[in-house]
Write a protein that holds these residues in place. Structure first.
Motif, PDB file in Angstrom:
ATOM      1  N   GLY A 254       0.812  -1.210   0.000  1.00 19.40           N
ATOM      2  CA  GLY A 254       0.000   0.000   0.000  1.00 19.40           C
ATOM      3  C   GLY A 254       0.846   1.261   0.000  1.00 19.40           C
ATOM      4  N   ASP A 255       1.863   1.295   0.886  1.00 19.90           N
ATOM      5  CA  ASP A 255       2.772   2.451   0.887  1.00 19.90           C
ATOM      6  C   ASP A 255       3.492   2.594  -0.443  1.00 19.90           C
ATOM      7  OD1 ASP A 255       1.987   2.858   3.474  1.00 19.90           O
ATOM      8  OD2 ASP A 255       3.737   1.858   4.363  1.00 19.90           O
ATOM      9  N   GLY A 258       1.112   4.085  -3.013  1.00 22.41           N
ATOM     10  CA  GLY A 258       0.986   5.531  -2.854  1.00 22.41           C
ATOM     11  C   GLY A 258       2.227   6.271  -3.320  1.00 22.41           C
ATOM     12  N   HIS A 259       3.388   5.779  -2.896  1.00 22.16           N
ATOM     13  CA  HIS A 259       4.647   6.413  -3.288  1.00 22.16           C
ATOM     14  C   HIS A 259       4.834   6.342  -4.805  1.00 22.16           C
ATOM     15  CE1 HIS A 259       8.669   7.918  -2.550  1.00 22.16           C
ATOM     16  NE2 HIS A 259       9.181   6.942  -3.293  1.00 22.16           N
ATOM     17  N   TRP A 261       2.478   5.992  -7.046  1.00 25.76           N
ATOM     18  CA  TRP A 261       1.476   6.816  -7.712  1.00 25.76           C
ATOM     19  C   TRP A 261       1.911   8.285  -7.730  1.00 25.76           C
ATOM     20  CZ3 TRP A 261      -2.551   5.497 -10.621  1.00 25.76           C
ATOM     21  CH2 TRP A 261      -3.503   6.470 -10.916  1.00 25.76           C
ATOM     22  N   ARG A 262       2.472   8.765  -6.621  1.00 24.98           N
ATOM     23  CA  ARG A 262       2.958  10.144  -6.591  1.00 24.98           C
ATOM     24  C   ARG A 262       4.146  10.333  -7.539  1.00 24.98           C
ATOM     25  NH1 ARG A 262       1.735   9.239  -1.100  1.00 24.98           N
ATOM     26  NH2 ARG A 262       3.886   8.653  -0.646  1.00 24.98           N
TER      27      ARG A 262
END
Length: 379
Positions: A254-255, A258-259, A261-262
Motif C-alpha cells: 500500500g505504501d 501511494g509512493h 502513484w505520486r
C-alpha cells in the motif's frame, strides 16, 4: 505587571516510530521498484484519459448536453407547462366552479334548511321519549322492583331456616363417609407410594447425571486433544506468523502504491510538459512564426495595395451613383412640378388672415426667452 517574556514552549516532537525489522527493510525496496514499474504506465494512461476526457467534456459533451437539455425542454417541459397553464388550470377552475355550484351549494342548503330542522325535531322527540321513560322508571318500575325484592328476601329467610338442619346432616354424612376414608387412604397408601416413586426417580436422575457428566468429560478431553490443541498450535506457529508477514507485505505494498502513484504523477507531469513543449516547438511556434513573418506582411500588403484602393474606388463609385440618383430625383421632381403647373396652374398662396389663423412661426424667427413661437403661447 509582569514585563518578562514567558519562556517559549519547546517545539512539538514528531511521534516516535516503532523500530522496523530487517524483514520490513528487505521487503520494501524490491516491492517499491516492482510497483513503480507497474504503476507508471497506468498513471500515464490515466493522465492521458483525464486530458482526453476534459477535452471531450469541454468540446463535445457540454454542448451536446446543452443541446439535449434544450431539446428536452422543448419536447417535455414547455409542452407540460403549456398544458398545465392553458388546459389543466382553466379546466380545474371550471370543475371547481361546477363542484361548488352542483355539490357544495345544494349540500349546504339541504343541511341548513332540511337536515337541521329534522335533527332538531328528532332531538325534541328523543327528549320527550326519555322523559316519559324516566317517569315510568321512577313511578312504576322502581316500586314494583322494591316489592319483588322484599318478597324474595322473605322467601330466602324461610328457605334458610328450613335448610340449616338439612345442611348439618349432609355435612356429618360427608365427613364420615368421604373425608375420613380419603384422609386414611392418603396417609397410609398414597404418601408411601409417592415417596418410593420419588426416591427411585431421584436415583435414576443421579445415575443419568453421572453418565452424562462422564460422557461430557470424555468428549471434552477428546475434543481438546484432537481439535483445540492442534488448532492452537496451528494458529500460534503457522497462521499468526503468516498473517503478520502478509500484513507487513500488504502495508508495504500500500505504501509503495501511494509512493509510486505520486512518483508516476511527477513523471507523467514531466512527460506531459515535454510533449507540450515538443508540440509547441514543432507546430505552434512554426505556425506563429509563419503568421507573424509571412501572413501578416502579406495581409498588410494586400490590405494597402488591393483592399483600400478597392474600397476607395467603391466609395467613389457609390458617391457618384448617389449624386446621379439625386440629380435624377431632382429632375423628376421638377418635371412633375412643371406638369402640375401646366395642368392645374400656379398653386394658390395663403392670405395674411389664413397665416394668422394658422399661427405658425416664420422661417426666420427663432425661439428666445422673451418671445414664444409655439401656437399656444404666441402673442
Amino acid at each position: 505587571m509582569d514585563l518578562q517574556k514567558p519562556p517559549a514552549a519547546p517545539p512539538a516532537q514528531p511521534p516516535a516510530q516503532a523500530p522496523e525489522g530487517c524483514l520490513v527493510v528487505a521487503i520494501r525496496l524490491p516491492v517499491r521498484i516492482v510497483v513503480l514499474v507497474l504503476v507508471v504506465p497506468v498513471r500515464m494512461a490515466w493522465d492521458a484519459l483525464v486530458v482526453v476526457a476534459r477535452f471531450l467534456r469541454g468540446t463535445v459533451l457540454r454542448p451536446l448536453g446543452r443541446a439535449l437539455l434544450w431539446l428536452a425542454k422543448a419536447l417535455f417541459v414547455w409542452p407540460l407547462i403549456g398544458l398545465w397553464r392553458y388546459v389543466v388550470v382553466p379546466l380545474g377552475r371550471v370543475l371547481g366552479w361546477l363542484g361548488n355550484v352542483l355539490l357544495v351549494v345544494p349540500a349546504v342548503w339541504s343541511y341548513r334548511y332540511v337536515l337541521t330542522p329534522v335533527g332538531h325535531g328528532i332531538a325534541w322527540l328523543a327528549r320527550g321519549t326519555g322523559g316519559g321513560l324516566a317517569w315510568v322508571y321512577a313511578r312504576v318500575l322502581t316500586p314494583v322492583g322494591l316489592a319483588v325484592l322484599w318478597l324474595l328476601k322473605g322467601v330466602g329467610a324461610v328457605l334458610a331456616a328450613v335448610g340449616v338442619g338439612a345442611y348439618a346432616g349432609v355435612a356429618w354424612l360427608a365427613r364420615y363417609l368421604v373425608v375420613l376414608p380419603a384422609r386414611w387412604v392418603h396417609a397410609w397408601i398414597l404418601a408411601p407410594v409417592g415417596r418410593a416413586i420419588a426416591w427411585c426417580a431421584r436415583g435414576v436422575w443421579l445415575g443419568l447425571a453421572m453418565l452424562v457428566r462422564g460422557i461430557g468429560f470424555v468428549l471434552y478431553w477428546i475434543t481438546r486433544v484432537l481439535v483445540v490443541l492442534p488448532a492452537s498450535a496451528l494458529w500460534r506457529w503457522v497462521l499468526a506468523p503468516v498473517g503478520r508477514f502478509l500484513a507487513v507485505l500488504a502495508r508495504e505494498v500500500g505504501d509503495a502504491l501511494g509512493h509510486a502513484w505520486r512518483i508516476a504523477g511527477r513523471i507523467s507531469l514531466v512527460v506531459g510538459r515535454f510533449l507540450g513543449a515538443l508540440f509547441r516547438w514543432i507546430f505552434v511556434e512554426p505556425v506563429r512564426w509563419a503568421y507573424r513573418n509571412v501572413l501578416t506582411p502579406v495581409g498588410r500588403l494586400v490590405r494597402d495595395a488591393v483592399l483600400r484602393p478597392a474600397a476607395r474606388a467603391a466609395r467613389s463609385v457609390g458617391r457618384t451613383a448617389r449624386q446621379a440618383l439625386a440629380a435624377a430625383r431632382e429632375t423628376a421632381r421638377q418635371a412633375r412640378a412643371d406638369v402640375r403647373r401646366m395642368l392645374f396652374g400656379e398653386p394658390r398662396k395663403p392670405s395674411e388672415r389664413e397665416a394668422l389663423v394658422r399661427r405658425e412661426p416664420s422661417e426666420g424667427e427663432t425661439r428666445t426667452l422673451g418671445r414664444s413661437t409655439t401656437a399656444l403661447t404666441k402673442d
